[in-house]
Write a protein that holds these residues in place. Structure first.
Motif, short mmCIF file in Angstrom:
data_model
loop_
_atom_site.label_atom_id
_atom_site.label_comp_id
_atom_site.label_asym_id
_atom_site.label_seq_id
_atom_site.Cartn_x
_atom_site.Cartn_y
_atom_site.Cartn_z
N ALA A 194 0.42 -7.81 -5.26
CA ALA A 194 -0.83 -8.02 -6.00
C ALA A 194 -1.51 -6.71 -6.37
O ALA A 194 -2.27 -6.66 -7.35
CB ALA A 194 -1.77 -8.89 -5.17
N THR A 195 -1.26 -5.66 -5.61
CA THR A 195 -1.91 -4.36 -5.87
C THR A 195 -0.95 -3.34 -6.48
O THR A 195 -1.28 -2.16 -6.57
CB THR A 195 -2.47 -3.80 -4.55
N SER A 196 0.22 -3.78 -6.88
CA SER A 196 1.24 -2.84 -7.34
C SER A 196 0.85 -2.12 -8.62
O SER A 196 1.21 -0.95 -8.81
CB SER A 196 2.57 -3.57 -7.55
N ILE A 197 0.09 -2.77 -9.51
CA ILE A 197 -0.29 -2.12 -10.76
C ILE A 197 -1.20 -0.92 -10.49
O ILE A 197 -1.01 0.16 -11.06
CB ILE A 197 -0.99 -3.13 -11.70
N SER A 198 -2.16 -1.10 -9.58
CA SER A 198 -3.08 -0.01 -9.29
C SER A 198 -2.39 1.16 -8.57
O SER A 198 -2.88 2.29 -8.60
CB SER A 198 -4.25 -0.52 -8.43
N ASN A 199 -1.26 0.88 -7.96
CA ASN A 199 -0.53 1.94 -7.25
C ASN A 199 0.74 2.38 -7.99
O ASN A 199 1.60 3.04 -7.42
CB ASN A 199 -0.12 1.45 -5.85
N LYS A 200 0.81 2.04 -9.26
CA LYS A 200 2.03 2.29 -10.05
C LYS A 200 2.43 3.76 -10.05
O LYS A 200 3.61 4.10 -9.94
CB LYS A 200 1.84 1.79 -11.47
N GLY A 201 1.45 4.66 -10.17
CA GLY A 201 1.76 6.08 -10.20
C GLY A 201 2.42 6.56 -8.91
O GLY A 201 3.41 7.31 -8.94
N ILE A 202 1.88 6.12 -7.77
CA ILE A 202 2.45 6.50 -6.47
C ILE A 202 3.85 5.92 -6.31
O ILE A 202 4.78 6.61 -5.86
CB ILE A 202 1.53 6.01 -5.33
N TYR A 203 4.01 4.67 -6.73
CA TYR A 203 5.31 4.03 -6.60
C TYR A 203 6.35 4.69 -7.51
O TYR A 203 7.51 4.85 -7.13
CB TYR A 203 5.20 2.54 -6.93
N SER A 204 5.93 5.08 -8.70
CA SER A 204 6.87 5.72 -9.64
C SER A 204 7.37 7.05 -9.09
O SER A 204 8.56 7.37 -9.17
CB SER A 204 6.20 5.93 -11.00
N ILE B 100 9.52 -4.18 -4.76
CA ILE B 100 8.26 -4.10 -5.50
C ILE B 100 7.95 -2.64 -5.82
O ILE B 100 7.59 -2.30 -6.96
CB ILE B 100 7.11 -4.71 -4.67
N ILE B 101 8.11 -1.79 -4.84
CA ILE B 101 7.79 -0.36 -5.00
C ILE B 101 8.72 0.30 -6.01
O ILE B 101 8.28 1.08 -6.87
CB ILE B 101 7.87 0.35 -3.63
N LEU B 102 10.01 -0.02 -5.95
CA LEU B 102 11.00 0.61 -6.83
C LEU B 102 11.15 -0.10 -8.16
O LEU B 102 11.82 0.42 -9.07
CB LEU B 102 12.36 0.68 -6.12
N GLU B 103 10.58 -1.31 -8.24
CA GLU B 103 10.66 -2.12 -9.46
C GLU B 103 12.10 -2.41 -9.87
O GLU B 103 12.45 -2.36 -11.04
CB GLU B 103 9.91 -1.45 -10.62
#
Length: 579
Positions: free
Chosen positions: A560-570, A492-495
């Motif tokens: 469920a919260t991945s969109i809001s944390n997209k910048g951190i994950y990227s 999820i984090i790395l997409e």
């Protein structure tokens, strides 16, 4: 030579634990543990409503627990306050007797774990320590005798069928000094012992004395039963178990001593035993102080793990060696050369197998990282922390967590190195040093988050949601479970799909401390879901089905919260190297 106080003062890493740092130092001296940061994350209970318990350390694999109250005085005094020792009566009552529903959250997980361990026979010895830095006294001893009686009564009342030995120790200046001096020696079993021999001969060198003889296998059997792997403290490997296959040498030793006890002496290469000193009387009885098997761990372990006492006719060649205590270089060479004359296969000796050799070479290129490839750091690291060392046991635990085995990580840290099945699962062709750094640094990042919450709690500045996080962390195994849950969310984090977790790393030029900094934002955005993991920790971290269930829920919330944390994950994804 510096004393224990100088050694303790040099341990900057223990200062953050306050008085309890001394208890951790004592634990390292007494039991030779070097993964203190990981142990502290689970064992330190100090704080409001801790019911007078500062440390509850439980070692399931070696079947003991340490319950400690700590006191550190900045001033010279004649003795430590005895009321602090009597406080342990309160702690023992809460830990072992009170209705578990009434036990405060700070120590509830420890109470559940130690009660289950006693009930299941996983803890056979409980040490009650009053740790301080002052001279020992009769008043404190008197109080500790009462505490021992309280603990013994509690065990018999609550667990009538349990067989548990209770030992109290005033770990004050004298005891710490003794343990420190012992830690400078490779010999951990320091009893006065004697054994009847069949005669032999003496030989000596400039700084050593030796006596070559034969001793009864029964003596080795009893010593192994009494001391387990402590008798291998000067050996670079412990007993590695036996399997029922013809190719396994340890199983062959067991079979030989059962079927051919009269010929065992001539079939076996024998032992080298390091002692502080020895003497032989006219009746061929050798008396000696200190006992460590430098060479012959597999022979001794195979004999000691028999289901019954071996035949009295079974003899083992034994060479007793004593050296001048000051000649540490000679002792080191004795240990080294006695363990390098014969080829040792990978299945027998982890620290020299091809995987560990390769990993040590790879680690030599990673900045600010040391790795010993399966060996415990030993007495030296109990005294002086090597800031860049990745302790072998913690590395094994980190790999187990990363590969979705938090129960193994928490409950079987020794078995990871002993069991062929577990060892080969985590250490294989795919395991690279950079991957170990990635896994290890996640554990450290989660531990760091717990420490920051504890600091805020002490200062009274925790917010309500942070109180829930800290409540989660006070449960045994919480750090390992959360770490494993975070790894379960990596796709999820790395997409992207991850076909092989062993290929996940930050690359070969990232230090463990830098890797920890990379993990911190991921820990921060996933920690709000840690309370979803509570069910798997209730009653102890031991149910795989429950672990899978709660981790699945945790992963769904991260999704469920991945969109809001997209910048951190990227940002994190850009740092991951997964060829």
């Amino acid at each position: 030579m510096s004393n224990w106080k100088d050694a303790y003062a040099s341990r900057e890493d223990l200062k953050e634990y306050g008085d309890n740092g001394l208890a951790l130092f004592a634990l390292a001296l007494r039991f030779g543990v070097d993964d203190l940061e990981t142990i502290a994350g689970e064992a330190i209970t100090d704080g409001n409503d801790d019911k007078k318990l500062d440390m509850v350390y439980i070692n399931h694999e070696e079947e003991y627990a340490v319950i400690a109250q700590c006191y550190y005085s900045s001033k010279d005094k004649q003795s430590a306050p005895s009321n602090k020792a009597s406080d342990l009566n309160t702690g023992i009552g809460w830990l072992l007797q009170r209705d578990i529903k009434e036990v405060p959250d700070r120590i509830k997980s420890a109470a559940v774990e130690i009660r289950d361990a006693v009930r299941e026979g996983a803890v056979k010895t409980i040490y009650i320590w009053y740790v301080h830095n002052l001279p020992q006294s009769e008043n404190v001893t008197s109080e500790l005798v009462t505490v021992q009686s309280t603990a013994d009564t509690a065990i018999k009342r609550q667990f009538s069928s349990a067989k548990v030995n209770i030992h109290y120790v005033e770990v004050g200046d004298e005891t710490l000094d003794t343990w420190y001096e012992e830690s400078l020696s490779p010999i951990l079993v320091n009893e006065e012992l004697e054994v009847k021999t069949d005669g032999g001969y003496s030989i000596s060198g400039p700084n050593w004395n030796a006596y070559s003889t034969a001793i009864s296998a029964q003596f080795l059997y009893r010593q192994y039963k009494n001391h387990k792997t402590k008798i291998f403290s000067a050996n670079i490997r412990d007993y590695l178990g036996s399997r029922s296959t013809d190719s396994n040498i340890n199983n062959g030793i067991r079979r030989t001593i059962d079927s051919d006890p009269d010929d065992f002496w001539v079939f076996n290469n024998g032992l080298t035993i390091l002692t502080h000193n020895f003497s032989v009387n006219d009746e061929n009885i050798i008396s000696f102080k200190g006992f460590s098997i430098v060479n012959g761990a597999q022979t001794t372990g195979a004999i000691g793990s028999l289901n019954k006492l071996p035949s009295p006719t079974a003899k083992v060649q034994a060479r007793f060696v004593s050296t001048q205590d000051v000649d540490q270089e000679l002792i080191h060479k004795i240990i080294q050369y006695n363990n390098s004359q014969n080829k040792v296969e990978a299945s027998d000796f982890r620290s020299t197998d091809r995987f560990q050799k390769r990993l040590k070479t790879e680690f030599s290129h990673i900045p600010n990282a040391e790795y010993e490839g399966g060996r415990r750091g030993g007495a030296g690291d109990a005294i002086r922390r090597r800031p860049n060392l990745l302790p072998s046991y913690t590395v094994g635990q980190a790999l187990a967590c990363f590969h979705q085995d938090p129960i193994v990580a928490y409950n079987q840290k020794t078995a990871i190195w002993v069991s062929d099945r577990l060892y080969s699962k985590y250490f294989n062709e795919n395991t690279k040093a950079a991957h170990i750094v990635c896994a290890y640094s996640l554990i450290r990042a989660v531990e760091s988050r717990k420490k920051s919450l504890m600091d805020k709690s002490r200062k009274g500045s925790l917010q309500s949601h942070e109180e829930e996080f800290l409540k989660y962390f006070r449960q045994r195994g919480a750090i390992f479970l959360l770490s494993s849950a975070i790894v379960s969310c990596l796709e999820i984090i790395l997409e992207r799909k991850i076909p092989n977790l062993y290929r996940i790393s930050f690359g070969g030029l990232v230090s463990p401390s830098q890797a920890e900094a990379y993990w911190e934002p991921i820990v921060d955005v996933t920690i709000p879901f840690c309370t979803q993991l509570n069910k798997a920790l209730s009653g102890g971290l031991k149910n795989n089905t429950t672990v899978k269930e709660v981790v699945s829920t945790f992963r769904s919330l991260v999704q469920a919260t991945s969109i809001s944390n997209k910048g951190i994950y990227s940002t994190f994804s850009e740092r991951i190297s997964a060829p």
